[in-house]
Design an enzyme around this catalytic site. Structure first.
Site, short mmCIF file in Angstrom:
data_model
loop_
_atom_site.label_atom_id
_atom_site.label_comp_id
_atom_site.label_asym_id
_atom_site.label_seq_id
_atom_site.Cartn_x
_atom_site.Cartn_y
_atom_site.Cartn_z
N ASP A 141 0.97 -1.01 -0.13
CA ASP A 141 0.11 0.04 -0.07
C ASP A 141 0.86 1.24 -0.25
O ASP A 141 2.12 1.26 0.55
CB ASP A 141 -0.85 -0.12 1.14
N HIS B 88 2.72 3.19 -9.12
CA HIS B 88 2.63 1.89 -9.17
C HIS B 88 3.78 1.32 -9.91
O HIS B 88 4.20 0.01 -9.61
CB HIS B 88 1.40 1.46 -10.14
N LEU C 247 11.21 -20.62 -4.96
CA LEU C 247 10.37 -19.68 -4.11
C LEU C 247 8.92 -19.76 -4.76
O LEU C 247 9.03 -19.85 -5.76
CB LEU C 247 11.13 -18.12 -4.34
C1 FPP Z 1 -1.92 0.02 -3.23
O1 FPP Z 1 -1.44 1.28 -3.13
C2 FPP Z 1 -1.32 -0.58 -4.29
C3 FPP Z 1 -2.05 -1.28 -5.43
C4 FPP Z 1 -3.63 -1.16 -5.45
C5 FPP Z 1 -1.48 -1.78 -6.45
C6 FPP Z 1 -0.28 -2.53 -6.26
C7 FPP Z 1 0.32 -3.13 -7.16
C8 FPP Z 1 1.67 -2.80 -7.66
C9 FPP Z 1 2.71 -2.70 -6.69
C10 FPP Z 1 2.51 -3.07 -9.09
C11 FPP Z 1 2.14 -4.25 -9.68
C12 FPP Z 1 2.49 -5.57 -8.93
C13 FPP Z 1 3.18 -6.39 -9.33
C14 FPP Z 1 2.84 -7.85 -8.98
C15 FPP Z 1 4.25 -6.29 -10.52
P1 FPP Z 1 -2.61 2.78 -3.38
O2 FPP Z 1 -2.49 3.08 -4.85
O3 FPP Z 1 -3.76 2.41 -2.93
O4 FPP Z 1 -1.59 3.75 -2.49
P2 FPP Z 1 -2.47 5.12 -1.91
O5 FPP Z 1 -3.34 4.55 -0.59
O6 FPP Z 1 -1.00 5.87 -1.32
O7 FPP Z 1 -3.55 5.72 -2.89
#
Ligand code: FPP
Length: 242
Positions: free
Chosen positions: A19, A36, A130
């Site tokens: 997150d 992201h 893994l």
């Molecule tokens: C939450 O942060 C994150 C996500 C919804 C997306 C997670 C995806 C990735 C880390 C990249 C792709 C994954 C892989 C496996 C390659 P948020 O956007 O909700 O953060 P915020 O709370 O600060 O808005």
């Protein structure tokens, strides 16, 4: 002096809620997708670190059933990031002994992405250094409902009697069938919620919440968290040994 044997206390399966990508990008005056993208790079670093830390299973939350509520631009951007991660990392993961699997409801995903997912699962199926599991269009309640449907169908076909439904039969119908339960769940960015992540599987897990935003999360921080976990006592409801 011989090193103390603490191996049994080290987490074998770590599940992460990644997150804070959006906030990380906003703090830098950048669009959310920038965060992201950086988050995706962190996944690679953490995957590389796991075997060094004795972690055999890593499960990451990439896209939840609730994430469809985000803007079309962000949803499409995340999907394209997942596609390119699979395309770019396939050969490296295979060569490094990583077995990649996906959990979540795939039926709503773009058919090209579904094909890539099936392809890399097949390509890496023989690996076991893994076990990396990526949750895409995943929601714990949705997973449970789909497992209940599978059980109901098995009963309707006469393959199973209602009395035979037990925890094992239920677990075997979850997307995570065959995977051990997580020992440790980490959520970054300071939020202290579980957000529909692996509710059945994390019944006995330990939780660690860190204020670090996911794009800043490092292998060193993971190593610190794993050491902290190793010092905690896990009793599974039993009385302490002393
Ligand atoms: C939450 O942060 C994150 C996500 C919804 C997306 C997670 C995806 C990735 C880390 C990249 C792709 C994954 C892989 C496996 C390659 P948020 O956007 O909700 O953060 P915020 O709370 O600060 O808005």
């Amino acid at each position: 002096m011989a090193p103390r044997d603490t191996s049994s206390y080290y987490p074998l399966h770590v599940a992460i809620i990644m997150d804070g990508n959006g906030r990380w990008a906003t703090q830098r005056g950048q669009p959310r997708l920038f965060g992201h993208r950086r988050g995706g790079e962190r996944v690679r670093e953490i995957v590389e670190a796991c075997p060094r830390l004795g972690i055999t299973h890593l499960t990451v939350y990439a896209f939840s059933t609730e994430n469809w509520k985000r803007s079309t631009e962000e949803v499409l951007g995340l999907m394209s990031l997942l596609r390119s991660y699979i395309q770019r990392e396939a050969e490296r993961l295979r060569a490094e002994g990583v077995r990649l699997r996906f959990i979540g409801d795939r039926t709503r995903l773009d058919s090209r992405l579904q094909r890539l997912m099936a392809g890399i699962e097949k390509l890496t199926a023989g690996n076991d250094r893994l076990h990396l599991t990526v949750a895409i269009n995943y929601g714990g309640r949705n997973e449970i409902v789909r497992a209940v449907r599978r059980l109901a169908r098995a009963v309707a076909r006469g393959e199973l009697r209602a009395e035979e439904i037990d925890e094992e039969a239920f677990s075997a119908r979850l997307d995570t069938a065959g995977l051990p339960d997580p020992d440790l769940v980490i959520r970054t960015s300071g939020e202290m919620r579980v957000s529909n992540y692996l509710p059945w599987q994390t019944t006995y897990a330990e939780f660690e919440f860190t204020g670090t935003l996911w794009p800043d999360f490092s292998a060193d921080e993971l190593a610190d968290i794993v050491d902290r976990f190793a010092r905690r006592e896990r009793r599974y409801g039993a009385v302490s040994a002393g």
